[in-house]
Motif scaffolding. Structure first.
Motif, PDB file in Angstrom:
ATOM      1  N   GLN A 279      11.506  -3.465   3.243  1.00  0.00           N
ATOM      2  CA  GLN A 279      10.306  -3.677   4.046  1.00  0.00           C
ATOM      3  C   GLN A 279      10.743  -3.801   5.496  1.00  0.00           C
ATOM      4  O   GLN A 279      11.492  -4.710   5.861  1.00  0.00           O
TER       5      GLN A 279
ATOM      6  N   ASP B  85       6.227 -12.624   7.331  1.00  0.00           N
ATOM      7  CA  ASP B  85       5.362 -12.722   6.160  1.00  0.00           C
ATOM      8  C   ASP B  85       5.655 -13.984   5.356  1.00  0.00           C
ATOM      9  O   ASP B  85       4.739 -14.630   4.843  1.00  0.00           O
TER      10      ASP B  85
ATOM     11  N   ASN C 161      -3.146  -1.202   2.918  1.00  0.00           N
ATOM     12  CA  ASN C 161      -3.188  -2.451   3.670  1.00  0.00           C
ATOM     13  C   ASN C 161      -4.119  -2.347   4.859  1.00  0.00           C
ATOM     14  O   ASN C 161      -3.960  -1.476   5.715  1.00  0.00           O
TER      15      ASN C 161
ATOM     16  N   THR D 158       1.255  -7.138  -1.122  1.00  0.00           N
ATOM     17  CA  THR D 158       2.553  -7.710  -0.780  1.00  0.00           C
ATOM     18  C   THR D 158       3.288  -8.117  -2.042  1.00  0.00           C
ATOM     19  O   THR D 158       2.672  -8.494  -3.038  1.00  0.00           O
TER      20      THR D 158
END
Length: 318
Positions: free
Chosen positions: A16, A110, A234, A248
């Motif tokens: 990611q 995140d 998203n 996620t």
């Protein structure tokens, strides 16, 4: 006499490389100090009266403070002159190292916002006080004059902040994943507390796991209905449900193994950066072969502005 051609460009591991959650919260800029104080006041209401020359009865509003506290991060990598010598035409430059450090920091955005921490061996869990500073959507939040009072989401039986794993609007309760009934109930609960109205400029955000998204696609095929899940990405607004879905892999599981999906209003989650990717490149003369060291530091924090606009939506997951 066949020979192998030596490549001069790097490939990278699958990862990611951006923050998925940051676009779905409100940014609180200019954070500094031990913590950032977010004062708030409550509401008031009108009194009905009749007659003349009545004595006034004063009202009072509730006041309070919430706090964002920073979690601090760093990464440091040395670059060896011998590595450059022995890798021949393949050179690991500072630019490649700094790119990977930025990717790592994006993932930490995140973690901080969701209030989770990575588990050794894979997966995530809700962060606790034993881990250090908390905060975020799922974690402990800080309130009070000095930020020493902790606040958690009510997960007790019959809590209005939890939409149960077996919730159905009508019919027999059945343990299930992210079904339409749960999202419709979520909208209903927001409207019951006057927290959201269509077109008011705020967003309902629902965080789901990749497997929940998969099951939602299969639900469309099974029912031969178009709920908009097949083109869901998203941040895309689902027109049928009027929510934004966030996919996620950082959502933890509860004690029963259910995936802890969650929902919030974009305006009611604050994310505050103290430092954003501050790099330092310096020589290390005390080492024979290290020509330089690349260090990056950052400090980030997040908090809920209240608990009543955050909902937990546990979902069965195979």
């Amino acid at each position: 006499m066949f020979r192998v051609k030596q490549e001069t460009k790097w490939n990278t591991m699958i990862q990611q490389d951006m923050s998925f959650v940051t676009p779905f919260v409100s940014i609180h800029p200019g954070c500094s100090g031990k913590s950032v104080e977010l004062p708030f006041h409550g509401k008031t209401k009108m009194r009905e009266y009749s007659g003349r020359l009545l004595k006034i009865q004063w009202s009072e509003m509730d006041f309070g403070k919430r706090h964002i506290k920073p979690r601090k991060f760093y990464d440091s990598l040395p670059l060896s002159e011998d590595d450059k010598l022995e890798m021949d035409t393949l050179d690991l430059r500072a630019a490649e190292v700094m790119t990977e450090q930025r990717n790592a920091l994006a993932r930490m955005h995140d973690e901080v916002i969701l209030g989770v921490t990575e588990v050794a061996g894979g997966g995530y869990r809700v962060r606790t006080q034993d881990d250090g500073i908390c905060g975020g959507i799922l974690g402990i939040n800080y309130t009070g004059d000095d930020g020493s009072t902790i606040e958690t989401i009510d997960t007790s039986a019959n809590s209005r902040q939890v939409i149960p794993v077996d919730f159905v609007a009508k019919g027999t309760k059945t343990v299930a994943g992210m079904i339409i009934d749960k999202v419709a109930e979520l909208r209903c609960r927001y409207q019951e507390i006057d927290a959201w109205k269509a077109g008011n400029g705020d967003d309902i955000v629902v965080a789901i796991s990749p497997k929940q998204h998969r099951d939602m696609l299969l639900l469309e095929q099974l029912q031969n209905r178009n709920y908009g899940f097949s083109c869901l990405t998203n941040g895309k607004v689902n027109d049928f449900l009027q929510v934004k879905f966030l996919i996620t892999n950082m959502l933890p599981t509860d004690e029963d193994g259910n995936r802890l999906c969650c929902a919030w209003l974009k305006s009611r989650i604050k994310f505050g950066p103290w430092k954003e990717a501050q790099f330092r490149i310096e020589a290390r003369s005390e080492y024979v072969d290290v020509r330089e060291q690349i260090t990056v530091k950052a400090a980030l924090g997040a908090t809920r502005l209240d608990n009543k606009t955050v909902f937990l939506m546990p979902c069965k997951e195979d």
